[in-house]
Enzyme design. Structure first.
Site, mmCIF file in Angstrom:
data_model
loop_
_atom_site.group_PDB
_atom_site.id
_atom_site.type_symbol
_atom_site.label_atom_id
_atom_site.label_comp_id
_atom_site.label_asym_id
_atom_site.label_seq_id
_atom_site.Cartn_x
_atom_site.Cartn_y
_atom_site.Cartn_z
ATOM 1 N N TYR A 113 8.559 -51.325 13.893
ATOM 2 C CA TYR A 113 9.745 -51.564 14.724
ATOM 3 C C TYR A 113 9.356 -51.548 16.218
ATOM 4 O O TYR A 113 8.490 -50.776 16.631
ATOM 5 C CB TYR A 113 10.754 -50.453 14.417
ATOM 6 C CG TYR A 113 12.040 -50.580 15.163
ATOM 7 C CD1 TYR A 113 12.944 -51.574 14.842
ATOM 8 C CD2 TYR A 113 12.355 -49.705 16.191
ATOM 9 C CE1 TYR A 113 14.135 -51.702 15.532
ATOM 10 C CE2 TYR A 113 13.543 -49.818 16.889
ATOM 11 C CZ TYR A 113 14.428 -50.826 16.553
ATOM 12 O OH TYR A 113 15.605 -50.944 17.240
ATOM 13 N N LYS A 211 20.963 -48.352 9.640
ATOM 14 C CA LYS A 211 20.868 -49.576 8.828
ATOM 15 C C LYS A 211 21.544 -49.353 7.465
ATOM 16 O O LYS A 211 22.730 -49.123 7.419
ATOM 17 C CB LYS A 211 19.402 -49.977 8.718
ATOM 18 C CG LYS A 211 18.647 -49.932 10.054
ATOM 19 C CD LYS A 211 19.167 -50.926 11.091
ATOM 20 C CE LYS A 211 18.618 -50.682 12.490
ATOM 21 N NZ LYS A 211 17.188 -50.601 12.622
HETATM 22 C C1 LIG Z 1 16.320 -50.031 13.565
HETATM 23 C C2 LIG Z 1 15.024 -49.467 13.150
HETATM 24 C C3 LIG Z 1 14.500 -48.335 13.779
HETATM 25 C C4 LIG Z 1 15.194 -47.649 14.938
HETATM 26 O O1 LIG Z 1 16.389 -47.080 14.546
HETATM 27 P P1 LIG Z 1 17.603 -46.706 15.550
HETATM 28 O O2 LIG Z 1 18.575 -46.049 14.658
HETATM 29 O O3 LIG Z 1 18.080 -47.995 16.160
HETATM 30 O O4 LIG Z 1 17.033 -45.782 16.575
HETATM 31 C C5 LIG Z 1 13.305 -47.832 13.295
HETATM 32 N N1 LIG Z 1 12.647 -48.415 12.277
HETATM 33 C C6 LIG Z 1 13.129 -49.508 11.659
HETATM 34 C C7 LIG Z 1 12.357 -50.118 10.544
HETATM 35 C C8 LIG Z 1 14.324 -50.077 12.071
HETATM 36 O O5 LIG Z 1 14.785 -51.183 11.468
#
Ligand SMILES: *Cc1c(COP(=O)(O)O)cnc(C)c1O
Length: 398
Positions: A113, A211
């Site tokens: 990410y 997510k």
């Molecule tokens: C979105 C995401 C993050 C970061 O998460 P946040 O909740 O936006 O801080 C980390 N790793 C992956 C794989 C992501 O998709």
């Protein structure tokens, strides 16, 4: 959460019965304890908690709040972990992991990410933490060299964004453990439903709960799961960085977790149907989905995952502009970053998540400018397919 109690239960049962504690009124869903502090009848009772003999509520920034306890019990049960801590975001969880366990150096396998990459490339080296990158994924020889030199933490995502490549957690863990290094996996794309990373050999799992765990594009949260021994140091960092999840969001996330197994079934049934339906489409050069036998990670996915997830990446024939035109013609797939919500989303990595990289650098990482990443939502799959078809085969003149 003792592993023994829940390890024989299926994921849907764990999602609903993971929370063991009830409040004094027997509420089946822990209410929001919208409270910063908790009073004790006398000093002896207070000392039980502050001196760690009993886990009780105390102060919400410490994460010592019943609404958080309930969420963390469910998170631990889902992941088959001894414990879980909830954070204010995925990045709060990941940065705390690095600060707690990364000081002997971190090696990052494969794509990660953007925020994680920023920490590893920029911020952590500024603090004197050594970071190494193996963008090709798991190359045992290079990894062996780094581990032999004393690097203490191996970090990876699987499946990765946006090419949905897989990394063999068991193989990496076996190699890292021979050198006394820890393995941490960001399993955001897989979710605990599709991948039991700890059982495969990982030491710590992190999730952006923003997510799939949240699943409705209405909350920002993160989680870390693992054995108490490894989570304990992270607890102090969370306390003093002030990054524990708020009780309001914890309650919302607890509610979401109850339907996570059900939602994942729908996400991946639709993703599989879309991937198969578009496989031979003339406007598409390649469909990347771990559930397709043509996917390079398919056989590993069959071994390592229980389902193939809800993300599908398309390579549109004609490159960047053609892909942009398809994205702009989609109506049900909203053009937005993020993933894992009820509503379908589309992103073009070269204009969003990977816009900061040069075209050459993206090519080296297997990310073409014609790529579109779909987060397949919970709508009727016939409607999603109709939307994709109209975007891929526009009426002449439209
Ligand atoms: C979105 C995401 C993050 C970061 O998460 P946040 O909740 O936006 O801080 C980390 N790793 C992956 C794989 C992501 O998709």
């Amino acid at each position: 959460m003792p592993q023994t109690r829940s390890s024989h239960l299926g994921p849907a049962t764990r999602a609903i019965h993971g929370q063991r504690q009830r409040d004094a009124f027997g509420s089946p869903h822990m209410p929001i304890y919208d409270t910063t502090t908790f009073a004790y009848p006398d000093t002896a009772a207070l000392l039980e908690v502050t001196e760690g003999r009993r886990r009780g509520p105390l102060y919400s920034r410490y994460g010592l709040n019943p609404t958080l306890f309930a969420l963390e019990e469910t998170l631990a049960a889902l992941e088959g972990a001894e414990a879980a801590w909830a954070f204010s975001s995925g990045m709060a969880a990941i940065s705390t992991l690095f600060l707690s366990h990364g000081r002997r150096g971190i090696v990052c396998l494969g794509e990660v990410y953007g925020g994680t990459l920023g920490l590893l490339e920029q911020q952590l080296p500024e603090l004197g933490i050594e970071t190494h990158f193996m963008p090709e994924g798991h190359d045992p020889d290079t990894l062996e060299r780094l581990l032999a030199s004393g690097t203490g933490l191996v970090y990876l995502e699987t499946p990765t964004n946006p090419t949905l490549q897989l990394i063999d957690i068991a193989a990496v863990a076996e190699q890292a453990h021979r050198h006394g290094a820890l393995v941490a996996v960001d399993a955001t794309f897989a979710t605990p439903i599709n991948q039991q990373s700890l059982a495969l050999g990982a030491d710590i799992v992190v999730h952006s709960a923003t997510k799939y765990l949240g699943g409705h594009s209405d909350l920002t949260a993160g989680a870390v799961m693992g054995p108490v021994r490894l989570l304990e140091p992270m607890w102090r960092w969370r306390q003093n960085l002030g990054s524990a999840l708020s009780p309001q969001i914890a309650s919302l996330l607890s509610r979401s977790l109850r339907t996570l197994p059900l939602r994942m079934q729908r996400h991946e049934a639709s993703a599989q149907a879309i991937a198969e339906a578009l496989l031979d489409h003339p406007a598409i050069d390649r469909v990347l989905y771990p559930g397709l036998p043509s996917h390079p990670g398919h056989s590993l996915a069959r071994r390592q995952m229980r389902g193939f997830g809800g993300m599908v990446t398309l390579e549109i024939a004609g490159g960047r502009d053609a892909a942009t035109a398809v994205a702009d013609r989609l109506t049900l797939f909203a053009l937005a970053p993020s993933l894992g919500g009820a509503e379908s989303l589309v992103t073009q990595p070269c204009t969003t998540s990977h816009a900061d990289l040069s075209t050459e650098e993206r090519t080296r990482r297997g990310i073409s400018d014609g790529m579109l990443r779909l987060s397949v939502g919970l709508e009727d799959v016939e409607d999603l397919l109709a939307d994709l078809h109209q975007a891929l085969d526009p009426e002449p003149g439209s």
